[in-house]
Write a protein that holds these residues in place. Structure first.
Motif, PDB file in Angstrom:
ATOM      1  N   TYR A 145       0.845  -1.194   0.000  1.00  0.00           N
ATOM      2  CA  TYR A 145       0.000   0.000   0.000  1.00  0.00           C
ATOM      3  C   TYR A 145       0.882   1.247   0.000  1.00  0.00           C
ATOM      4  N   PRO A 146       0.620   2.262  -0.837  1.00  0.00           N
ATOM      5  CA  PRO A 146      -0.575   2.425  -1.672  1.00  0.00           C
ATOM      6  C   PRO A 146      -0.359   2.090  -3.155  1.00  0.00           C
ATOM      7  N   SER A 147       0.763   1.462  -3.487  1.00  0.00           N
ATOM      8  CA  SER A 147       1.105   1.287  -4.907  1.00  0.00           C
ATOM      9  C   SER A 147       0.508   0.035  -5.551  1.00  0.00           C
ATOM     10  N   ASN A 148       0.328  -1.032  -4.783  1.00  0.00           N
ATOM     11  CA  ASN A 148      -0.134  -2.306  -5.356  1.00  0.00           C
ATOM     12  C   ASN A 148      -1.658  -2.280  -5.539  1.00  0.00           C
ATOM     13  N   ILE A 149      -2.093  -1.571  -6.583  1.00  0.00           N
ATOM     14  CA  ILE A 149      -3.524  -1.325  -6.790  1.00  0.00           C
ATOM     15  C   ILE A 149      -4.332  -2.623  -6.932  1.00  0.00           C
ATOM     16  N   PRO A 150      -3.870  -3.608  -7.743  1.00  0.00           N
ATOM     17  CA  PRO A 150      -4.670  -4.834  -7.889  1.00  0.00           C
ATOM     18  C   PRO A 150      -4.937  -5.534  -6.549  1.00  0.00           C
ATOM     19  N   LEU A 151      -3.943  -5.543  -5.654  1.00  0.00           N
ATOM     20  CA  LEU A 151      -4.150  -6.172  -4.345  1.00  0.00           C
ATOM     21  C   LEU A 151      -5.032  -5.299  -3.455  1.00  0.00           C
ATOM     22  N   ILE A 152      -4.782  -3.987  -3.472  1.00  0.00           N
ATOM     23  CA  ILE A 152      -5.544  -3.082  -2.608  1.00  0.00           C
ATOM     24  C   ILE A 152      -7.033  -3.168  -2.921  1.00  0.00           C
ATOM     25  N   VAL A 153      -7.367  -3.067  -4.198  1.00  0.00           N
ATOM     26  CA  VAL A 153      -8.780  -3.084  -4.602  1.00  0.00           C
ATOM     27  C   VAL A 153      -9.188  -4.524  -4.902  1.00  0.00           C
ATOM     28  N   SER A 154      -9.176  -5.365  -3.871  1.00  0.00           N
ATOM     29  CA  SER A 154      -9.549  -6.774  -4.025  1.00  0.00           C
ATOM     30  C   SER A 154     -10.049  -7.326  -2.700  1.00  0.00           C
ATOM     31  N   VAL A 172     -17.824  11.729   8.909  1.00  0.00           N
ATOM     32  CA  VAL A 172     -16.595  12.503   9.148  1.00  0.00           C
ATOM     33  C   VAL A 172     -15.542  11.578   9.736  1.00  0.00           C
ATOM     34  N   ILE A 173     -14.441  11.423   9.017  1.00  0.00           N
ATOM     35  CA  ILE A 173     -13.349  10.564   9.464  1.00  0.00           C
ATOM     36  C   ILE A 173     -12.269  11.452  10.081  1.00  0.00           C
ATOM     37  N   THR A 174     -12.065  11.325  11.383  1.00  0.00           N
ATOM     38  CA  THR A 174     -11.072  12.147  12.074  1.00  0.00           C
ATOM     39  C   THR A 174     -10.168  11.255  12.915  1.00  0.00           C
ATOM     40  N   ALA A 175      -9.122  11.841  13.511  1.00  0.00           N
ATOM     41  CA  ALA A 175      -8.129  11.052  14.247  1.00  0.00           C
ATOM     42  C   ALA A 175      -7.415  11.941  15.252  1.00  0.00           C
ATOM     43  N   PRO A 176      -6.723  11.332  16.230  1.00  0.00           N
ATOM     44  CA  PRO A 176      -5.977  12.121  17.210  1.00  0.00           C
ATOM     45  C   PRO A 176      -4.800  12.888  16.604  1.00  0.00           C
ATOM     46  N   GLY A 177      -4.263  12.391  15.493  1.00  0.00           N
ATOM     47  CA  GLY A 177      -3.110  13.034  14.883  1.00  0.00           C
ATOM     48  C   GLY A 177      -2.812  12.461  13.520  1.00  0.00           C
ATOM     49  N   PRO A 178      -1.758  12.952  12.858  1.00  0.00           N
ATOM     50  CA  PRO A 178      -1.411  12.475  11.514  1.00  0.00           C
ATOM     51  C   PRO A 178      -0.921  11.038  11.526  1.00  0.00           C
ATOM     52  N   GLY A 179      -1.035  10.390  10.362  1.00  0.00           N
ATOM     53  CA  GLY A 179      -0.529   9.026  10.229  1.00  0.00           C
ATOM     54  C   GLY A 179      -1.418   7.958  10.822  1.00  0.00           C
ATOM     55  N   SER A 180      -2.654   8.319  11.156  1.00  0.00           N
ATOM     56  CA  SER A 180      -3.560   7.357  11.777  1.00  0.00           C
ATOM     57  C   SER A 180      -4.249   6.440  10.768  1.00  0.00           C
ATOM     58  N   GLY A 181      -4.339   6.890   9.521  1.00  0.00           N
ATOM     59  CA  GLY A 181      -4.964   6.067   8.484  1.00  0.00           C
ATOM     60  C   GLY A 181      -6.331   6.554   8.047  1.00  0.00           C
ATOM     61  N   LYS A 182      -6.561   7.867   8.103  1.00  0.00           N
ATOM     62  CA  LYS A 182      -7.879   8.418   7.753  1.00  0.00           C
ATOM     63  C   LYS A 182      -8.217   8.174   6.281  1.00  0.00           C
ATOM     64  N   MET A 183      -7.263   8.488   5.383  1.00  0.00           N
ATOM     65  CA  MET A 183      -7.549   8.344   3.958  1.00  0.00           C
ATOM     66  C   MET A 183      -7.802   6.889   3.585  1.00  0.00           C
ATOM     67  N   ALA A 184      -6.966   5.975   4.099  1.00  0.00           N
ATOM     68  CA  ALA A 184      -7.147   4.548   3.796  1.00  0.00           C
ATOM     69  C   ALA A 184      -8.501   4.060   4.298  1.00  0.00           C
ATOM     70  N   THR A 185      -8.946   4.577   5.436  1.00  0.00           N
ATOM     71  CA  THR A 185     -10.262   4.207   5.978  1.00  0.00           C
ATOM     72  C   THR A 185     -11.369   4.657   5.039  1.00  0.00           C
ATOM     73  N   CYS A 186     -11.256   5.890   4.536  1.00  0.00           N
ATOM     74  CA  CYS A 186     -12.249   6.393   3.584  1.00  0.00           C
ATOM     75  C   CYS A 186     -12.293   5.531   2.324  1.00  0.00           C
ATOM     76  N   LEU A 187     -11.117   5.223   1.773  1.00  0.00           N
ATOM     77  CA  LEU A 187     -11.057   4.447   0.532  1.00  0.00           C
ATOM     78  C   LEU A 187     -11.585   3.036   0.731  1.00  0.00           C
ATOM     79  N   SER A 188     -11.283   2.450   1.897  1.00  0.00           N
ATOM     80  CA  SER A 188     -11.798   1.118   2.198  1.00  0.00           C
ATOM     81  C   SER A 188     -13.325   1.120   2.215  1.00  0.00           C
ATOM     82  N   GLN A 189     -13.892   2.172   2.787  1.00  0.00           N
ATOM     83  CA  GLN A 189     -15.349   2.273   2.834  1.00  0.00           C
ATOM     84  C   GLN A 189     -15.955   2.448   1.447  1.00  0.00           C
TER      85      GLN A 189
END
Length: 492
Positions: A145-154, A172-189
């Motif tokens: 992640y985030p480069s292996n698109i075929p595996l990620i979207v499977s 609303v996806i929020t977190a205590p601080g940076p690097g928590s994984g907010k964007m990946a959580t959104c994309l997974s959803q």
């Protein structure tokens, strides 16, 4: 300080813009919420008039359609990662955030633990939350992640993650601080929603850099100074320029990740018809609410200088690298400023040169500058507070608010019984002594009542302060800087 930002307009148009974005995606939008929700003091300093809790107030206007999901990384739980501004661990902050949101009438739907791999700390945290009736979901590390698109979207990528059950159109996806994984959580959803037949959308809400201000505008330069330790760089969004022929500003990490995001969107939807650039993904309307550009420019230049002093102080304490300092020095050159552009800096240094002892200076809201120096009884910071409060209360400078015989027992306690080497009173101690004096001294009582007037004032000291003094100034809402000098010796 001159007001440069229309906060009421911001609350109105920002909430309206988010509602418009929700309607574009079949009434289901995952909004990645960057920055601080409750106490965005950086924004309030560079955009005078911006309330520190503006983002929270804006969310409250959407409370009937909004659901909050808080994200925390299992790796951060395991290593007890601490929020530097609050001094608490990320897992403790998640619990705090839940309580704060609920107090404001906002609905917290669940917590997501990302990067989960069975870590003991993460398991214990999950159990703790579940005992309190809080839904907890787990997302797993995806190799490549985030480069292996075929595996990620499977099924073996996002498909392995728990699907977060949500009930409202705005998540609303929020977190205590940076690097928590907010964007990946959104994309997974988005992946899971698509499988369920819902064409949900994604958007990003971050105040800085402000996309419709020039690249080298002081407000955007101040953001670079604030993130010098992360090595973030503001850039012209090349994707937006190519697609629309318009110049907008974004930052390097979003620009670098956009081709990957675009590929993920295509993997989920078949094609990405929604976004042609990182700027398209944003929903920030702050740039449209600046009403006095000059006021914001001046405030931002002062913020860059403050960030410079923060960096050089950290360097002395071996908590930062020289590169961080060099970067802010370059930003200062771009903004055409030096440390002498900050009035209190000049005043404190001048008083130090004249007296030969540690000194401090404060600029009050009316522009008045007051200075102080170290004495037998008081440190320079403690003396500064008394001098400023006396001025604000209209009390003569020579008036003694705290009798010397009341200070001496405190000094005796510090040195003889508590093993201290410095008998002078710190800021917290002088405020306590002033409070006790206020019981029988009307002037001391009047001085104490002026404490709220210190909020937003500028302070500079000729030497680095103790953690106690730094924390007191922070609690008073004072913007503090210090020369990178320890024990009278210049170390930088």
């Amino acid at each position: 300080m001159r007001i440069g930002f229309d906060n009421d307009k911001y609350l109105k148009i920002q909430s309206e813009h988010i509602k418009e974005r929700i309607s574009q995606f079949g009434d289901k939008l995952y909004l990645e919420f960057g920055g601080k929700l409750f106490d965005d003091y950086h924004a309030s300093r560079v955009l005078p008039g911006f309330a520190p809790d503006s983002k929270l107030q804006m969310l409250m206007q959407l409370s009937d359609v909004a659901e909050i999901v808080i994200v925390i990384s299992a790796a951060d739980i395991e290593k007890n990662k601490v929020r530097g501004d609050l001094g608490i661990t990320y897992d403790v902050d998640v619990v705090r955030l839940i309580g704060e949101f609920e107090k404001k009438g906002l609905y917290v739907g669940s917590v997501v633990i990302t990067q989960f791999a069975g870590q003991n700390g993460a398991v214990q945290f999950r159990e703790k939350l579940e005992k309190r009736g809080i839904k907890v979901y787990q997302h797993y590390k995806i190799e490549g992640y985030p480069s292996n698109i075929p595996l990620i979207v499977s099924e073996n990528g996002f498909g392995k993650n728990d699907y977060i059950e949500t009930t409202r159109p705005l998540v609303v996806i929020t977190a205590p601080g940076p690097g928590s994984g907010k964007m990946a959580t959104c994309l997974s959803q988005l992946y899971h929603e698509n499988i369920r037949g819902t064409k949900a959308g994604y958007a990003k809400f971050e105040t800085f850099p402000i996309w419709n201000l020039p690249l080298k505008h002081p407000v955007n330069l101040a953001y670079e100074a604030a993130t010098a330790d992360l090595n973030d760089v503001n850039m012209i969004d090349p994707f937006h320029l190519e697609a629309y022929g318009k110049t907008t500003v974004n930052y390097n990490r979003d620009i670098e990740i956009f081709p990957v995001l675009n590929a993920i969107f295509e993997g989920i939807y078949g094609e990405n018809t929604y976004y042609k650039s990182p700027t398209d993904m944003g929903v920030n309307m702050a740039g449209n609410c600046i009403i006095d550009d000059e006021a914001c420019c001046v405030a931002s230049k002062m913020e860059i200088i403050r960030r410079y002093y923060t960096a050089v102080n950290k360097l002395v304490k071996e908590e930062a690298t020289e590169n961080e300092v060099y970067k802010i020095e370059l930003l200062m050159k771009q903004a055409k400023i030096t440390t002498d552009d900050r009035k209190v800096t000049v005043a404190a240094k001048k008083r130090a040169e004249e007296s030969g002892v540690p000194t401090a200076a404060i600029e009050l809201s009316d522009g008045t500058i007051i200075t102080s120096k170290t004495s037998d009884f008081l440190g320079a910071s403690a003396a500064l507070l008394l001098n400023a409060l006396k001025y604000l209360a209209g009390i003569e400078h020579d008036e003694k608010l705290i009798r010397p015989e009341a200070i001496e027992p405190i000094q005796d306690l510090k040195v003889r019984f508590l093993g201290g080497k410095n008998p002078r009173l710190h800021t917290d101690e002088v405020l306590i002594a002033l409070s006790l004096a206020a019981v029988s001294n009307e002037n001391a009582k009047c001085a104490i009542e002026q404490i709220p007037a210190l909020r937003g004032c500028q302070v500079h000291t000729s030497v680095m302060l103790s953690e106690v003094d730094i924390k007191i100034f922070k609690k008073l809402g004072v913007d503090l800087t210090s020369e990178p000098v320890r024990s009278g010796l210049k170390l930088y």
